[in-house]
Motif scaffolding. Sequence first.
Motif, mmCIF file in Angstrom:
data_model
loop_
_atom_site.group_PDB
_atom_site.id
_atom_site.type_symbol
_atom_site.label_atom_id
_atom_site.label_comp_id
_atom_site.label_asym_id
_atom_site.label_seq_id
_atom_site.Cartn_x
_atom_site.Cartn_y
_atom_site.Cartn_z
ATOM 1 N N SER A 547 -0.674 -60.435 40.485
ATOM 2 C CA SER A 547 -0.265 -61.687 39.859
ATOM 3 C C SER A 547 -0.180 -62.761 40.931
ATOM 4 O O SER A 547 0.405 -62.532 41.995
ATOM 5 C CB SER A 547 1.092 -61.533 39.158
ATOM 6 N N LEU A 548 -0.780 -63.919 40.661
ATOM 7 C CA LEU A 548 -0.831 -65.004 41.639
ATOM 8 C C LEU A 548 0.104 -66.127 41.219
ATOM 9 O O LEU A 548 0.069 -66.569 40.071
ATOM 10 C CB LEU A 548 -2.254 -65.551 41.753
ATOM 11 N N ALA A 549 0.926 -66.586 42.154
ATOM 12 C CA ALA A 549 1.780 -67.752 41.919
ATOM 13 C C ALA A 549 1.274 -68.904 42.773
ATOM 14 O O ALA A 549 0.807 -68.696 43.902
ATOM 15 C CB ALA A 549 3.224 -67.428 42.268
ATOM 16 N N HIS A 550 1.336 -70.115 42.239
ATOM 17 C CA HIS A 550 0.736 -71.265 42.911
ATOM 18 C C HIS A 550 1.741 -72.376 43.163
ATOM 19 O O HIS A 550 2.735 -72.506 42.438
ATOM 20 C CB HIS A 550 -0.432 -71.813 42.079
ATOM 21 N N ASN A 551 1.466 -73.171 44.195
ATOM 22 C CA ASN A 551 2.255 -74.345 44.519
ATOM 23 C C ASN A 551 1.806 -75.532 43.673
ATOM 24 O O ASN A 551 0.806 -75.464 42.947
ATOM 25 C CB ASN A 551 2.097 -74.680 46.012
ATOM 26 N N ALA A 552 2.529 -76.628 43.817
ATOM 27 C CA ALA A 552 2.178 -77.839 43.064
ATOM 28 C C ALA A 552 0.801 -78.361 43.442
ATOM 29 O O ALA A 552 0.133 -79.009 42.629
ATOM 30 C CB ALA A 552 3.236 -78.917 43.309
ATOM 31 N N ASP A 553 0.342 -78.095 44.673
ATOM 32 C CA ASP A 553 -0.988 -78.554 45.097
ATOM 33 C C ASP A 553 -2.076 -77.533 44.759
ATOM 34 O O ASP A 553 -3.181 -77.611 45.275
ATOM 35 C CB ASP A 553 -0.999 -78.879 46.590
ATOM 36 N N LYS A 554 -1.742 -76.568 43.908
ATOM 37 C CA LYS A 554 -2.661 -75.550 43.400
ATOM 38 C C LYS A 554 -3.022 -74.495 44.428
ATOM 39 O O LYS A 554 -3.840 -73.603 44.146
ATOM 40 C CB LYS A 554 -3.938 -76.181 42.822
ATOM 41 N N SER A 555 -2.457 -74.581 45.619
ATOM 42 C CA SER A 555 -2.724 -73.564 46.623
ATOM 43 C C SER A 555 -1.893 -72.323 46.309
ATOM 44 O O SER A 555 -0.905 -72.369 45.575
ATOM 45 C CB SER A 555 -2.394 -74.081 48.023
ATOM 46 N N LEU A 556 -2.316 -71.202 46.890
ATOM 47 C CA LEU A 556 -1.625 -69.938 46.659
ATOM 48 C C LEU A 556 -0.238 -69.973 47.277
ATOM 49 O O LEU A 556 -0.066 -70.392 48.430
ATOM 50 C CB LEU A 556 -2.450 -68.791 47.258
ATOM 51 N N ALA A 557 0.784 -69.512 46.505
ATOM 52 C CA ALA A 557 2.152 -69.442 47.013
ATOM 53 C C ALA A 557 2.527 -68.011 47.352
ATOM 54 O O ALA A 557 3.056 -67.726 48.429
ATOM 55 C CB ALA A 557 3.135 -70.002 45.983
ATOM 56 N N SER A 558 2.237 -67.096 46.431
ATOM 57 C CA SER A 558 2.568 -65.693 46.673
ATOM 58 C C SER A 558 1.705 -64.817 45.784
ATOM 59 O O SER A 558 1.105 -65.279 44.812
ATOM 60 C CB SER A 558 4.052 -65.426 46.390
ATOM 61 N N VAL A 559 1.685 -63.507 46.120
ATOM 62 C CA VAL A 559 0.931 -62.523 45.360
ATOM 63 C C VAL A 559 1.855 -61.341 45.082
ATOM 64 O O VAL A 559 2.481 -60.809 46.006
ATOM 65 C CB VAL A 559 -0.318 -62.042 46.126
ATOM 66 N N THR A 560 1.944 -60.935 43.813
ATOM 67 C CA THR A 560 2.764 -59.799 43.425
ATOM 68 C C THR A 560 1.859 -58.671 42.949
ATOM 69 O O THR A 560 1.012 -58.865 42.079
ATOM 70 C CB THR A 560 3.743 -60.173 42.303
ATOM 71 N N ALA A 561 2.035 -57.496 43.547
ATOM 72 C CA ALA A 561 1.276 -56.310 43.151
ATOM 73 C C ALA A 561 2.197 -55.365 42.400
ATOM 74 O O ALA A 561 3.359 -55.172 42.778
ATOM 75 C CB ALA A 561 0.699 -55.621 44.383
ATOM 76 N N THR A 562 1.677 -54.770 41.331
ATOM 77 C CA THR A 562 2.437 -53.793 40.544
ATOM 78 C C THR A 562 1.635 -52.510 40.475
ATOM 79 O O THR A 562 0.435 -52.527 40.194
ATOM 80 C CB THR A 562 2.702 -54.323 39.125
ATOM 81 N N SER A 563 2.310 -51.390 40.738
ATOM 82 C CA SER A 563 1.633 -50.100 40.741
ATOM 83 C C SER A 563 1.591 -49.508 39.342
ATOM 84 O O SER A 563 2.203 -50.020 38.406
ATOM 85 C CB SER A 563 2.361 -49.136 41.685
ATOM 86 N N SER A 564 0.865 -48.390 39.185
ATOM 87 C CA SER A 564 0.798 -47.701 37.892
ATOM 88 C C SER A 564 2.148 -47.118 37.504
ATOM 89 O O SER A 564 2.389 -46.804 36.339
ATOM 90 C CB SER A 564 -0.260 -46.597 37.947
ATOM 91 N N ALA A 565 3.057 -46.990 38.474
ATOM 92 C CA ALA A 565 4.417 -46.510 38.196
ATOM 93 C C ALA A 565 5.364 -47.673 37.950
ATOM 94 O O ALA A 565 6.596 -47.494 37.962
ATOM 95 C CB ALA A 565 4.908 -45.653 39.357
ATOM 96 N N SER A 566 4.810 -48.878 37.766
ATOM 97 C CA SER A 566 5.581 -50.098 37.482
ATOM 98 C C SER A 566 6.482 -50.542 38.642
ATOM 99 O O SER A 566 7.502 -51.196 38.438
ATOM 100 C CB SER A 566 6.429 -49.916 36.205
ATOM 101 N N VAL A 567 6.090 -50.201 39.861
ATOM 102 C CA VAL A 567 6.803 -50.680 41.053
ATOM 103 C C VAL A 567 6.097 -51.947 41.532
ATOM 104 O O VAL A 567 4.874 -51.945 41.698
ATOM 105 C CB VAL A 567 6.817 -49.614 42.170
#
Length: 598
Positions: A547-567
């Motif tokens: 999952s990608l989160a973005h800043n107001a200038d549309k640049s990348l802010a953070s990336v969230t990874a989720t495993s098959s075990a929902s971690v």
Amino acid sequence: MPRLTPRLAAMALALAVPLASVVSAAPASAAPAVAAAVVPSSTPAPSAGYWKTVTTSVPATRQVTKTRTVTKTRTVTKTRYVSKKVSQIRTTAALNLRKSATATSKRVALLKKNTQVTAGTIKGTWRAVKASGKSGWVLKRYLKTGTTTQKVAQKYTVKEKYTVQEKYTVTEKYTKTTTQQVWVATTAPPSSFTLTGSGWGHGVGMSQYGAKARAEAGWSAERILEYYYQGAQLDHSAAYASADIKVQVLNSATASATVSDGAWRLRAAGAVSAVLTANGTSTTKKYASGAALPTPVGTLSASVKNGALSVSYGAGSLGTVVLTGPVTLQWQNTRAWASGTADTVVKVPRADEGVRTVAYRHGVLEFSVLGGRVNVVNTLRLNDEYLYGLAEMPSSWSSAALQAQAIAGRTYAMRAMGSTGAVKSACGCNVYDEVASQKFTAWNKENEGSGAYYGLRWRAAVNATLKQSGGTPVSGDVVKHSGKLIETVYFSSSGGKTRSGASVWGTETAYLQSVDDSLGYHRTWSTSVSQATLAKLFDLADVSTLSLAHNADKSLASVTATSSASVSKTLTAKAFRSAVATTSVWLEEATPVWTEPK
């Protein structure tokens, strides 16, 4: 710095608060990785799975048309000529052909001796005959019957064999093979993720593609610059109007140079000793700084020996020359040496990114030692000669965009000169010729295109931002904020908005603010990242979604990874991009990809 190369890209990574806008991949699942049923390719594919090529074989029959050769017989009528004996009646003397069987009847014709006739009725001593198309009577005693052999045509029939090509059909058995793409649903984690985004460069200041689009929309160079550098104004500056700037063009273990379309000469740039060898005899001479040195013929080669610069070359009748000490190379039709009218250039191999040859038309080239390597610096006039060789924008673009680039390039270079023009100790220069400062390819840029068509367009753009007197610059257009030169950083293209200086470098700068750059949106890119790389990066057993989160200038802010075990685990954009190479900070989507297990 105007633009960042991949080796400097880490400086452009931003840390910021994520927005609500999140691009998600397929939903996570804690179920075991088991392949599901095959779905026909005509059915929309589920969110998790991969296309597989399936081949099936079944017995079948088909009608096949073949060709065979058939022999047949036919009756043919032909003609042949055979010999045949026939009777002939001829005259034995010249005779009168009479109309009737009397000597007193009218003569029809005179028949010559040996005339062939067709005989008919006999009346006493006369006989009816035909000859030469006439009929009448002659005395029969003057006719003689004989035989002769003639060729006559005779028709006959024969039986003849011949062949024809005949088509026929047969029923043939074969194995029918069909191939189709089917979707295989799976609960396994993706094999990889495809990252897609847009833009190129750090994203701060003027967007070059944005400047291009705005120029095409009718914006002036001034309006373009004042838009991208918020609160700054276009101004005219006489500072460094005719001053030189020092550009490092090569720093290498060795260097070489050749001259084209004219002559060159060497001057000592410090104490120099020379060893001249001719006819097996060597002599040593000493030269003070500024002294004229033996003129090179052919190729000049430089290296470092015992910590000092060593320059060797042929010198015609003087033999070979080896100099020890710093030197300055000058060539004709320049401010350093006004002699000549041709566009004399000096070519230095590997001066463009350590690979390509660059030709230098203006200024002088200074050879010295820096950091144990040969250091080559082009010293030339900032306001025109240097800018003519600035290779930061295609010369085919609109004039307003080119002028904006020329003004940004001048402002950047003048700011790099500082208040005194002092050189950087790291390069013995004011600016580098690469994107660590600004890309500079000298005459390669200025002479670009057939008949220098594109080079002349770029020169015209530079000249349009200058005021000159007698061919010498007296002032140039620059960009200022609060009366001071600004740092005119620029970059290639964005993801729709530029970035603020604070979001990239951590320092708030009034004129480096984020602005809309939808016109500068350009260069979509993509890259693939494997499951193994992502699992290791996020320290998870596997990664099912990104999952990608973005800043107001549309640049990348953070990336969230989720495993098959929902971690789930989250990394900042800086941490993510330090491990995963992306072209720019405008990462827009992360699409999961499944491939068939091997």
